[in-house]
Design a protein around this motif. Sequence first.
Motif, PDB file in Angstrom:
ATOM      1  N   GLY A   1      34.102  32.306  36.800  1.00 16.81           N
ATOM      2  CA  GLY A   1      35.156  31.313  36.913  1.00 16.81           C
ATOM      3  C   GLY A   1      36.454  31.851  37.496  1.00 16.81           C
ATOM      4  N   VAL A   2      37.322  30.886  37.855  1.00 18.52           N
ATOM      5  CA  VAL A   2      38.625  31.203  38.458  1.00 18.52           C
ATOM      6  C   VAL A   2      39.701  30.715  37.494  1.00 18.52           C
ATOM      7  N   LYS A   3      40.649  31.620  37.171  1.00 15.69           N
ATOM      8  CA  LYS A   3      41.731  31.256  36.230  1.00 15.69           C
ATOM      9  C   LYS A   3      43.072  31.387  36.925  1.00 15.69           C
ATOM     10  N   ASP A   4      43.975  30.462  36.592  1.00 11.90           N
ATOM     11  CA  ASP A   4      45.348  30.594  37.045  1.00 11.90           C
ATOM     12  C   ASP A   4      46.038  31.519  36.053  1.00 11.90           C
ATOM     13  N   ALA A   5      46.403  32.734  36.478  1.00 17.71           N
ATOM     14  CA  ALA A   5      47.005  33.699  35.557  1.00 17.71           C
ATOM     15  C   ALA A   5      48.450  33.997  35.985  1.00 17.71           C
ATOM     16  N   GLY A   6      49.211  32.934  36.227  1.00 15.98           N
ATOM     17  CA  GLY A   6      50.626  33.115  36.589  1.00 15.98           C
ATOM     18  C   GLY A   6      50.779  33.412  38.073  1.00 15.98           C
ATOM     19  N   GLU A   7      51.149  34.664  38.367  1.00 20.97           N
ATOM     20  CA  GLU A   7      51.400  34.972  39.785  1.00 20.97           C
ATOM     21  C   GLU A   7      50.112  35.258  40.567  1.00 20.97           C
ATOM     22  N   VAL A   8      49.004  35.364  39.847  1.00 20.01           N
ATOM     23  CA  VAL A   8      47.734  35.657  40.524  1.00 20.01           C
ATOM     24  C   VAL A   8      46.643  34.682  40.090  1.00 20.01           C
ATOM     25  N   LEU A   9      45.618  34.595  40.929  1.00 21.02           N
ATOM     26  CA  LEU A   9      44.373  33.935  40.511  1.00 21.02           C
ATOM     27  C   LEU A   9      43.450  35.051  40.050  1.00 21.02           C
ATOM     28  N   GLU A  10      42.816  34.844  38.903  1.00 22.49           N
ATOM     29  CA  GLU A  10      41.882  35.858  38.407  1.00 22.49           C
ATOM     30  C   GLU A  10      40.466  35.313  38.589  1.00 22.49           C
ATOM     31  N   ILE A  11      39.670  36.012  39.377  1.00 22.81           N
ATOM     32  CA  ILE A  11      38.318  35.523  39.700  1.00 22.81           C
ATOM     33  C   ILE A  11      37.292  36.445  39.055  1.00 22.81           C
ATOM     34  N   GLY A  12      36.484  35.910  38.153  1.00 23.74           N
ATOM     35  CA  GLY A  12      35.466  36.709  37.470  1.00 23.74           C
ATOM     36  C   GLY A  12      34.407  37.191  38.460  1.00 23.74           C
ATOM     37  N   ALA A  13      33.881  38.402  38.218  1.00 26.63           N
ATOM     38  CA  ALA A  13      32.953  39.030  39.162  1.00 26.63           C
ATOM     39  C   ALA A  13      31.701  38.197  39.423  1.00 26.63           C
ATOM     40  N   LEU A  14      31.281  37.393  38.433  1.00 27.50           N
ATOM     41  CA  LEU A  14      30.038  36.633  38.609  1.00 27.50           C
ATOM     42  C   LEU A  14      30.244  35.246  39.227  1.00 27.50           C
ATOM     43  N   THR A  15      31.493  34.948  39.582  1.00 23.95           N
ATOM     44  CA  THR A  15      31.745  33.657  40.232  1.00 23.95           C
ATOM     45  C   THR A  15      31.002  33.644  41.563  1.00 23.95           C
ATOM     46  N   THR A  16      30.270  32.563  41.810  1.00 26.38           N
ATOM     47  CA  THR A  16      29.472  32.560  43.047  1.00 26.38           C
ATOM     48  C   THR A  16      30.347  32.194  44.247  1.00 26.38           C
ATOM     49  N   LEU A  17      29.850  32.579  45.407  1.00 26.70           N
ATOM     50  CA  LEU A  17      30.577  32.269  46.646  1.00 26.70           C
ATOM     51  C   LEU A  17      30.626  30.754  46.849  1.00 26.70           C
ATOM     52  N   ALA A  18      29.577  30.048  46.421  1.00 22.39           N
ATOM     53  CA  ALA A  18      29.577  28.586  46.556  1.00 22.39           C
ATOM     54  C   ALA A  18      30.689  27.971  45.702  1.00 22.39           C
ATOM     55  N   GLU A  19      30.915  28.529  44.499  1.00 25.73           N
ATOM     56  CA  GLU A  19      32.010  28.007  43.677  1.00 25.73           C
ATOM     57  C   GLU A  19      33.369  28.250  44.350  1.00 25.73           C
ATOM     58  N   LEU A  20      33.521  29.442  44.953  1.00 31.57           N
ATOM     59  CA  LEU A  20      34.808  29.778  45.591  1.00 31.57           C
ATOM     60  C   LEU A  20      35.098  28.851  46.770  1.00 31.57           C
ATOM     61  N   GLU A  21      34.032  28.536  47.491  1.00 32.04           N
ATOM     62  CA  GLU A  21      34.157  27.730  48.694  1.00 32.04           C
ATOM     63  C   GLU A  21      34.891  26.416  48.427  1.00 32.04           C
TER      64      GLU A  21
END
Length: 328
Positions: free
Chosen positions: A63-83
Motif C-alpha cells: 500500500g501507499v501512505k501519505d506520511a506528511g512530506e513523503v509518500l511511503e510505498i510498501g515494498a509489496l505494492t504492485t506496479l498495477a496499484e501504483l499506476e
Amino acid sequence: MLRLDPFKVERPTTVDEAVALLAAHGAKARVLAGGTDLLPNLKHGLHQPELVVSIGGVAGLRGVKDAGEVLEIGALTTLAELERHPLLAQFAPGLARAAAQVAGPQLRRMGTIGGNLCLDTRCLYYNQSAFWREALGYCLKKDGSVCHVVADGKKCVAAASNDTATMLMALGAEVELRARDGTRRVPLDAFYLPDGAKNTVVDEGELLVCVRVPKGSPARREGYAKLRHRNSIDFPLLSVAVALDVEGVAPGTVTGGLLVVSALQARPLRVSLDAVRGRALDDGAIEELGRLAHGRCHPMTNIADDPAWRRDMVPVLVRRAVADALHA
Ligand SMILES: Cc1cc2nc3c(=O)[nH]c(=O)nc-3n(C[C@H](O)[C@H](O)[C@H](O)COP(=O)(O)OP(=O)(O)OC[C@H]3O[C@@H](n4cnc5c(N)ncnc54)[C@H](O)[C@@H]3O)c2cc1C
Ligand code: SF4
C-alpha cells in the motif's frame, strides 16, 4: 522446457520472521516477491539458492501512505496499484507513468515496487539458458571469467533495466532496508552501484521494506520516456526520467530538478540541470539538456540494438521526457 533446480521455500508472515530467515541463510537465501524476474532467472540457472523466502504473505508491506512530506510505498505494492493510485496521481504522477510502462498488464499485477528496485541487471550474454551460456563459456557475472561486452573487462557492465528506479532517482526518493539488527535508510542515488554483478547496496540478510518519495510541489513537473521495441512487454533500450522545478508563466523558468538516464550500464546516470537553471524552459534549453545528456551517455552492446543508434536517441528521449513532464 526449462526446469527449476530444487530449493526449500519458507513463507514468513512478519518482517521479523523474514529477516531472521535471511540472516540465518545468508548468501544461500533469495527473496521472492512477485517472482516475475526471479523465477525466469532461477530457470536459467542464474541463481542457485537453497532457500527461497517468499514474502508475499508478510503483513504491512503493501500500500501507499501519505506520511506528511513523503509518500511511503510498501515494498509489496504492485506496479498495477501504483499506476492508478490516487496519491501518486496527486503527488508523484511521473512514478505512476513509469510504473505503467513496465512489461505488460499481467506482469504489473504480479510485479512489486520492491522487486522492481532490486531487479537483477540485464545483459544479452547473461539472460540466457544455462545451455546457451555454457556454449559461450559463460561470463564474468556468472560461472565464467571473461566479459563479452568489454574486451579484457574486469567488471560486469550489465544494464540497470528497472523503469521505476530511473524515475525514483530523479524524484530524490529513498528506500528503507531492514535487517535482524536494525534499519537503515538509503537515498536511491546511493542505492545503486556501478557493478552489474551486484548493483545494489542490499546486504545479505536485508529486506527492502518501503520506498519514500518526496511529495511534488506545485512547481514540480515529472516526465518519463522509454525506448523499446514494442509498447508493451519489452525492457527499456534506454530510459529517461526528469523532475523539473519550473516557476512562472509558460514556458516558465527552471529553478531546480534532476535528469536521470538508465539502461546504459549498472547504475542509472544523473545529469545535473545546472546548465539550464535560471533559464526559460524553451526549445533552446531543452536542446541544451539533450546535448548534455548525449555527451554523458555511452550505450554498450550489453543490450539489444546498435549502441550508436541508442546514443543518438538520447536527446530524442530527453525531449520526450520533458514533453511528458509539461503536457501529461
Ligand atoms: C517478459 C518480461 C518483461 C519485463 N519487462 C520489464 C520492463 O519493461 N521494465 C522493468 O522494469 N521490468 C520488467 N520486467 C521485470 C519484472 O517483471 C519487474 O521488474 C517487476 O517489478 C519485478 O518485481 P517482482 O516483485 O516480480 O520481483 P521478484 O522477481 O520477486 O524479485 C526480483 C529481485 O528482487 C529481489 N527482491 C524482491 N523483493 C525484494 C525486497 N523486498 N527486498 C530485497 N530484495 C527483493 C529478489 O530476490 C530478486 O532478486 C519484465 C519481466 C518479464 C518476465
Ligand atoms: S556485461 Fe559482461 S560480465 Fe556482465 S553479464 Fe554481460 S557479458 Fe557478463
